[in-house]
Design a protein around this motif. Structure first.
Motif, short mmCIF file in Angstrom:
data_model
loop_
_atom_site.label_atom_id
_atom_site.label_comp_id
_atom_site.label_asym_id
_atom_site.label_seq_id
_atom_site.Cartn_x
_atom_site.Cartn_y
_atom_site.Cartn_z
N GLU A 68 6.69 -1.56 3.04
CA GLU A 68 5.67 -0.96 4.57
C GLU A 68 6.63 -0.76 5.72
O GLU A 68 6.25 0.18 6.16
CB GLU A 68 4.94 -2.44 4.47
N ARG A 69 7.91 -1.22 5.81
CA ARG A 69 8.64 -1.05 6.65
C ARG A 69 9.34 0.59 6.31
O ARG A 69 9.52 1.23 7.55
CB ARG A 69 10.25 -1.91 6.82
N ALA A 70 9.46 1.04 5.16
CA ALA A 70 9.86 2.51 4.91
C ALA A 70 8.89 3.46 5.30
O ALA A 70 9.30 4.34 5.73
CB ALA A 70 10.47 2.34 3.41
N VAL A 71 7.61 3.10 4.90
CA VAL A 71 6.80 4.38 5.21
C VAL A 71 5.32 3.74 5.78
O VAL A 71 4.19 3.49 5.19
CB VAL A 71 6.19 5.04 3.76
N PRO A 72 5.45 3.04 6.87
CA PRO A 72 4.38 2.66 7.72
C PRO A 72 3.27 3.50 7.84
O PRO A 72 3.45 4.75 8.01
CB PRO A 72 4.78 2.17 8.99
N GLY A 73 1.92 2.99 7.73
CA GLY A 73 1.07 4.16 8.16
C GLY A 73 -0.48 3.55 7.55
O GLY A 73 -0.63 2.57 6.96
N PRO A 74 -1.66 4.13 8.04
CA PRO A 74 -2.91 3.61 7.58
C PRO A 74 -3.58 4.14 6.72
O PRO A 74 -4.70 3.96 6.27
CB PRO A 74 -3.75 3.81 8.96
N SER A 75 -3.10 5.26 5.88
CA SER A 75 -3.71 6.04 4.99
C SER A 75 -3.95 5.59 3.49
O SER A 75 -4.69 6.05 2.77
CB SER A 75 -3.26 7.58 5.16
N THR A 76 -2.90 4.82 3.14
CA THR A 76 -3.06 4.14 1.60
C THR A 76 -2.82 2.70 1.57
O THR A 76 -1.80 2.20 2.35
CB THR A 76 -2.03 5.00 0.82
N GLU A 77 -3.70 2.15 0.80
CA GLU A 77 -3.46 0.87 0.84
C GLU A 77 -2.62 0.33 -0.66
O GLU A 77 -3.38 0.89 -1.63
CB GLU A 77 -4.78 -0.03 0.91
N LEU A 78 -1.71 -0.37 -0.80
CA LEU A 78 -1.17 -0.87 -2.04
C LEU A 78 -1.45 -2.26 -2.33
O LEU A 78 -1.16 -3.16 -1.36
CB LEU A 78 0.26 -0.79 -2.01
N ARG A 79 -2.46 -2.59 -3.05
CA ARG A 79 -2.66 -4.03 -3.41
C ARG A 79 -2.14 -4.48 -4.65
O ARG A 79 -2.17 -3.92 -5.54
CB ARG A 79 -4.27 -4.21 -3.68
#
Length: 149
Positions: A68-79
């Motif tokens: 999350e720190r490497a590629v923050p953003g709102p478009s993809t959720e990894l569950r």
């Protein structure tokens, strides 16, 4: 909400490295790494206490935080249920009606830890049916593993 609390980062890093070492050891004992991709329960069926659940949880949370720190953003959720989920990559935000991002990836925690630790590849896990992508960003996540911590 972050995947891990700031105060738990060092413990998470230690637990992630512990998982990595244990999974590498298991992979060395398994001549065919593809046998590892079918696992959904304890990593070694002969050893039900392979790693304690709190260690696995912290390792997952820490590794997702690194991503999350490497590629923050709102478009993809990894569950990675039941431990955590993070949102990644710049791009379109969630639909305001259901709060689900355009792209969603979900996998069990064994699959995620194998990928994050470099035990298996993205393609191996996809071929085994362990990665369930919805959208177009799954290959972008695949290029980010294994994680360097």
């Amino acid at each position: 909400m972050p995947a891990i609390k700031e105060k738990d980062l060092e413990r998470g890093r230690r637990d992630f490295l512990r998982c990595q070492e244990a999974l590498q050891h298991l992979a060395l004992r398994t001549s065919d790494n593809s046998a590892l991709t079918g696992l959904t329960g304890p990593a070694d069926p002969a050893d039900p206490d392979f790693l304690p659940r709190p260690v696995l949880a912290m390792a997952v949370r820490y590794s997702l935080n690194v991503l999350e720190r490497a590629v923050p953003g709102p478009s993809t959720e990894l569950r990675v249920p039941p431990f955590a989920a993070v949102k990644l990559f710049p791009g379109p935000d969630s639909d305001p009606h259901n709060l689900t991002p355009p792209d969603v990836l979900e996998m069990d925690y064994w699959t995620w830890l194998r990928l994050a630790c470099g035990i298996t590849t993205w393609q191996q896990e996809k071929d085994a049916g362990n990665v369930a992508p919805v959208g177009e960003r799954d290959e972008q996540v695949g290029r980010l593993v294994p994680l360097l911590v």
